[in-house]
Design a protein around this motif. Structure first.
Motif, mmCIF file in Angstrom:
data_model
loop_
_atom_site.group_PDB
_atom_site.id
_atom_site.type_symbol
_atom_site.label_atom_id
_atom_site.label_comp_id
_atom_site.label_asym_id
_atom_site.label_seq_id
_atom_site.Cartn_x
_atom_site.Cartn_y
_atom_site.Cartn_z
ATOM 1 N N LEU A 152 -12.900 1.625 -9.785
ATOM 2 C CA LEU A 152 -11.553 1.623 -9.234
ATOM 3 C C LEU A 152 -10.623 1.174 -10.357
ATOM 4 N N THR A 153 -9.686 2.063 -10.760
ATOM 5 C CA THR A 153 -8.792 1.772 -11.882
ATOM 6 C C THR A 153 -7.504 1.136 -11.380
ATOM 7 N N GLN A 154 -7.147 0.016 -12.031
ATOM 8 C CA GLN A 154 -5.958 -0.742 -11.635
ATOM 9 C C GLN A 154 -5.221 -1.254 -12.871
ATOM 10 N N THR A 155 -3.946 -1.552 -12.676
ATOM 11 C CA THR A 155 -3.173 -2.195 -13.746
ATOM 12 C C THR A 155 -3.505 -3.685 -13.777
ATOM 13 N N GLU A 156 -3.066 -4.342 -14.847
ATOM 14 C CA GLU A 156 -3.304 -5.782 -14.945
ATOM 15 C C GLU A 156 -2.601 -6.532 -13.824
ATOM 16 N N ALA A 157 -1.382 -6.090 -13.479
ATOM 17 C CA ALA A 157 -0.653 -6.756 -12.404
ATOM 18 C C ALA A 157 -1.404 -6.654 -11.086
ATOM 19 N N ALA A 158 -1.973 -5.479 -10.801
ATOM 20 C CA ALA A 158 -2.722 -5.295 -9.557
ATOM 21 C C ALA A 158 -3.980 -6.148 -9.546
ATOM 22 N N LEU A 159 -4.636 -6.231 -10.715
ATOM 23 C CA LEU A 159 -5.830 -7.069 -10.785
ATOM 24 C C LEU A 159 -5.475 -8.532 -10.574
ATOM 25 N N ARG A 160 -4.391 -8.997 -11.166
ATOM 26 C CA ARG A 160 -3.982 -10.392 -10.999
ATOM 27 C C ARG A 160 -3.649 -10.693 -9.539
ATOM 28 N N ALA A 161 -3.085 -9.718 -8.836
ATOM 29 C CA ALA A 161 -2.752 -9.920 -7.437
ATOM 30 C C ALA A 161 -4.000 -10.018 -6.577
ATOM 31 N N GLY A 162 -5.107 -9.358 -6.989
ATOM 32 C CA GLY A 162 -6.355 -9.421 -6.233
ATOM 33 C C GLY A 162 -6.307 -8.601 -4.956
ATOM 34 N N GLY A 163 -7.289 -8.837 -4.081
ATOM 35 C CA GLY A 163 -7.334 -8.104 -2.813
ATOM 36 C C GLY A 163 -7.790 -6.667 -2.966
ATOM 37 N N VAL A 180 -19.606 -5.920 5.085
ATOM 38 C CA VAL A 180 -18.558 -6.233 4.104
ATOM 39 C C VAL A 180 -19.063 -7.306 3.150
ATOM 40 N N PHE A 181 -18.898 -7.018 1.830
ATOM 41 C CA PHE A 181 -19.271 -7.956 0.765
ATOM 42 C C PHE A 181 -17.998 -8.367 0.017
ATOM 43 N N SER A 182 -17.869 -9.626 -0.217
ATOM 44 C CA SER A 182 -16.738 -10.122 -1.014
ATOM 45 C C SER A 182 -17.210 -10.389 -2.445
ATOM 46 N N PHE A 183 -16.286 -10.367 -3.385
ATOM 47 C CA PHE A 183 -16.620 -10.652 -4.789
ATOM 48 C C PHE A 183 -15.431 -11.277 -5.496
ATOM 49 N N THR A 184 -15.722 -11.968 -6.568
ATOM 50 C CA THR A 184 -14.713 -12.561 -7.449
ATOM 51 C C THR A 184 -15.153 -12.364 -8.885
ATOM 52 N N VAL A 185 -14.219 -11.998 -9.745
ATOM 53 C CA VAL A 185 -14.485 -11.835 -11.175
ATOM 54 C C VAL A 185 -13.525 -12.757 -11.925
ATOM 55 N N ASP A 186 -14.071 -13.668 -12.731
ATOM 56 C CA ASP A 186 -13.257 -14.627 -13.502
ATOM 57 C C ASP A 186 -13.209 -14.234 -14.978
ATOM 58 N N ASP A 187 -12.315 -14.878 -15.686
ATOM 59 C CA ASP A 187 -12.208 -14.781 -17.156
ATOM 60 C C ASP A 187 -12.019 -13.351 -17.640
ATOM 61 N N ILE A 188 -11.114 -12.618 -16.998
ATOM 62 C CA ILE A 188 -10.790 -11.259 -17.451
ATOM 63 C C ILE A 188 -9.829 -11.359 -18.628
ATOM 64 N N THR A 189 -10.148 -10.698 -19.730
ATOM 65 C CA THR A 189 -9.296 -10.730 -20.924
ATOM 66 C C THR A 189 -8.003 -9.954 -20.668
ATOM 67 N N PRO A 190 -6.846 -10.556 -20.869
ATOM 68 C CA PRO A 190 -5.567 -9.868 -20.604
ATOM 69 C C PRO A 190 -5.177 -8.933 -21.740
ATOM 70 N N GLY A 191 -4.132 -8.123 -21.485
ATOM 71 C CA GLY A 191 -3.527 -7.314 -22.539
ATOM 72 C C GLY A 191 -3.848 -5.844 -22.516
ATOM 73 N N SER A 192 -4.723 -5.373 -21.618
ATOM 74 C CA SER A 192 -5.056 -3.946 -21.587
ATOM 75 C C SER A 192 -4.059 -3.185 -20.716
ATOM 76 N N LYS A 193 -3.860 -1.901 -21.005
ATOM 77 C CA LYS A 193 -2.931 -1.090 -20.225
ATOM 78 C C LYS A 193 -3.437 -0.921 -18.796
ATOM 79 N N PHE A 194 -4.742 -0.782 -18.637
ATOM 80 C CA PHE A 194 -5.340 -0.705 -17.310
ATOM 81 C C PHE A 194 -6.784 -1.164 -17.393
ATOM 82 N N TYR A 195 -7.388 -1.392 -16.213
ATOM 83 C CA TYR A 195 -8.764 -1.867 -16.112
ATOM 84 C C TYR A 195 -9.511 -1.044 -15.061
ATOM 85 N N THR A 196 -10.816 -0.982 -15.216
ATOM 86 C CA THR A 196 -11.667 -0.305 -14.241
ATOM 87 C C THR A 196 -12.680 -1.297 -13.689
#
Length: 209
Positions: free
Chosen positions: A191-202, A166-182
């Protein structure tokens, strides 16, 4: 005419003097009653003050007023002072305006199933064979709905668990405002997620198995 008649004529005054003459008024006898001196008006005591005393009173009153104002501002704190714009005029606070959200971060894990055989739980592991690109420092990319890269991160050390490596990771400074992110680790698909899901992490990725 006899002398007695002449004396009587001289002592009698003419009650009707010639025209244009006013008979002298008899002098009034001086009054023996005490003369009442009027009391000075209430404002007279202020009139008796010298200019220097009046000046000191004025300065003292002004100093007291300034002190009261200063104490009031001190109690209210620095926020009581009105903000000023660049040209020195008081700035008008905007009402109803919402501040645009700033950059945010996300985190997650990537699990290599059936990797790390023979290792004890908690030992350091890494990808082997077809997963040799999965290791410490492997890049994690985040793109927006337009496919624009908006942030990057990297994998940490692999750790052996009962599920694999198992590898852990963190991504900082994601630009907000997109309908979804990959989110994509290396070139292993996203892995495609909404901004809310990305903010929640995990976030959880699994390869192999």
């Amino acid at each position: 005419m006899s002398e007695s008649e002449q004396s009587a004529e001289v002592s009698v005054q003419d009650p009707f003097p010639p025209s244009g003459q006013v008979p002298p008024m008899p002098e009034s006898a001086p009054s023996s009653d005490p003369v009442e001196i009027p009391r000075p008006a209430r404002g007279y005591r202020w009139a008796r003050l010298s200019r220097t005393a009046v000046l000191f009173l004025g300065v003292g009153t002004g100093s007291a007023a300034v002190g009261i104002c200063w104490a009031s501002l001190s109690l209210l704190g620095p926020d009581a002072a009105p903000a000023k714009s660049g040209d020195g005029r008081p700035a008008v606070a905007a009402t109803g305006a919402t501040r645009a959200p700033g950059p945010f971060a996300t985190d997650g894990t990537l699990t290599l199933a059936e990797v790390g055989a023979g290792l004890e739980a908690g030992e350091v592991c890494s990808g082997t064979g077809g997963y040799s690109d999965i290791d410490l420092g492997t890049q994690v990319n985040v793109t927006d709905a337009d496919g624009t890269l908006v942030a990057t991160g990297s994998l940490g050390l692999g750790e052996k668990t009962e599920d694999g490596c198992v590898f852990s990771f963190t991504v900082d400074d994601i630009t907000p405002g997109s309908k979804f992110y990959t989110v994509e680790v290396s070139h292993r698909g996203g892995l495609t997620q909404t901004e809310a899901a990305l903010r929640a992490g995990g976030l959880e990725f699994t390869l192999g198995g």
